[in-house]
Design an enzyme around this catalytic site. Structure first.
Site, PDB file in Angstrom:
ATOM      1  N   CYS A 176      95.949  -1.724  71.729  1.00 60.90           N
ATOM      2  CA  CYS A 176      95.646  -0.826  70.708  1.00 60.90           C
ATOM      3  C   CYS A 176      96.721   0.482  71.201  1.00 60.90           C
ATOM      4  O   CYS A 176      96.301   1.205  72.001  1.00 60.90           O
ATOM      5  CB  CYS A 176      94.502  -0.175  70.496  1.00 60.90           C
ATOM      6  SG  CYS A 176      94.628   1.342  68.969  1.00 60.90           S
ATOM      7  N   CYS A 192      95.343   4.183  70.376  1.00 58.85           N
ATOM      8  CA  CYS A 192      94.380   4.604  70.948  1.00 58.85           C
ATOM      9  C   CYS A 192      93.656   3.659  72.012  1.00 58.85           C
ATOM     10  O   CYS A 192      94.106   3.447  72.828  1.00 58.85           O
ATOM     11  CB  CYS A 192      93.147   5.554  70.067  1.00 58.85           C
ATOM     12  SG  CYS A 192      92.945   4.546  68.332  1.00 58.85           S
ATOM     13  N   SER A 193      92.428   3.068  71.430  1.00 53.37           N
ATOM     14  CA  SER A 193      91.725   2.227  72.212  1.00 53.37           C
ATOM     15  C   SER A 193      90.909   1.361  71.493  1.00 53.37           C
ATOM     16  O   SER A 193      89.785   0.826  71.944  1.00 53.37           O
ATOM     17  CB  SER A 193      90.810   3.016  73.121  1.00 53.37           C
ATOM     18  OG  SER A 193      89.834   4.102  72.505  1.00 53.37           O
ATOM     19  N   CYS A 194      91.144   0.956  70.229  1.00 49.14           N
ATOM     20  CA  CYS A 194      90.377   0.215  69.405  1.00 49.14           C
ATOM     21  C   CYS A 194      90.139  -1.181  69.962  1.00 49.14           C
ATOM     22  O   CYS A 194      90.993  -1.664  70.501  1.00 49.14           O
ATOM     23  CB  CYS A 194      91.137  -0.115  68.184  1.00 49.14           C
ATOM     24  SG  CYS A 194      91.341   1.653  67.214  1.00 49.14           S
TER      25      CYS A 194
END
Ligand code: FE
Length: 197
Positions: A102, A105-107
Site C-alpha cells: 500500500c 499507507c499500510s492497508c
C-alpha cells in the site's frame, strides 16, 4: 490556554487523547473498541490466508472461485468483515511473482492476512518496492530467477489482495493441513516463497 506539546507525546498518548474526544462526542458505538480488539487479537490471522491458499492448491474448483471472486471464496471460511469487503487473489506462476504494497499507507486484507507487519508500513519499503521490487525482495531474502517477472500491486481504497503462490516442489505428498504450515504472512504478501523444509 496552554497548547499541547506534541513533541513529547507518545503515539499511545495521542491515541488516548483522540479516544477521549471521540467518546465525548459519542462517536464510538457501545462495544466497538472491544469488538475490534477481539477481532485483531483472535480472529484476523495469516493462518486464515494459509487455509485459503492450501485449499486452492488441492481443490481446482475452489481455486477457480478464489481467482474469480476472492471475496466469495474467503467468505466460505467465514473470513469477512472490515478490510475484507473486496478480496482479489493474485495468481503466481513459474514466471510471475506478485507482491502487495500500500504505497499510501499500510492497508492489508485484515481478515485473511492479519494486521500489517511493521516493515510493511515503513516509508522506505513502500517507496522502493514499486521502483525496484526485485532488489527489495532480494534484501528480504527472496532471490528470484531472472526469468521471473515481479509485479507489484498497489492496494486501492477498496481492493484488498492476497497472493496465491505456486505450490512448491516437494509438497506433492503433503495434505491440506501440512500445506497450510508452509504459508506465512510474508508469503501471503508476496515477499517470500513457500518452502518445503
Ligand atoms: Fe493503506
Amino acid at each position: 490556554m496552554k497548547t499541547h506539546d506534541h513533541t513529547t507525546s507518545t503515539p499511545g498518548e495521542r491515541a488516548q487523547a483522540l479516544l477521549q474526544v471521540l467518546k465525548q462526542k459519542e462517536l464510538i458505538p457501545d462495544g466497538y473498541i472491544e469488538q475490534m480488539t477481539q477481532l485483531m487479537a483472535h480472529e484476523w490471522s495469516p493462518e486464515n490466508g494459509a487455509r485459503v491458499v492450501a485449499k486452492a492448491w488441492v481443490d481446482p474448483v475452489f481455486r477457480e472461485l478464489l481467482l474469480r471472486d476472492g471475496t466469495a471464496a474467503c467468505a466460505q471460511f467465514g473470513y469477512t468483515g472490515p478490510q475484507g469487503e473486496y478480496i482479489v487473489a493474485l495468481e503466481d506462476t513459474p514466471t510471475l511473482k506478485n507482491v502487495i504494497v500500500c504505497s499510501l499507507c499500510s492497508c492489508t486484507n485484515w481478515p485473511v492476512l492479519g494486521l500489517p507487519p511493521e516493515w510493511y508500513k515503513g516509508f522506505e519499503f513502500r517507496a522502493r518496492l514499486v521502483r525496484e521490487g526485485r532488489t527489495v525482495l532480494r534484501e528480504l531474502g527472496t532471490e528470484l530467477p531472472h526469468e521471473v517477472t515481479v509485479k507489484v500491486w498497489d492496494t486501492s481504497a477498496e481492493t484488498r489482495y492476497l497472493v496465491l503462490p505456486v505450490r512448491p516442489q516437494g509438497s506433492e505428498a503433503m495434505d491440506e493441513e501440512a500445506l497450510q504450515k508452509l504459508i506465512t504472512k510474508d508469503v501471503l504478501i508476496g515477499v517470500a516463497l513457500p518452502h518445503v523444509a
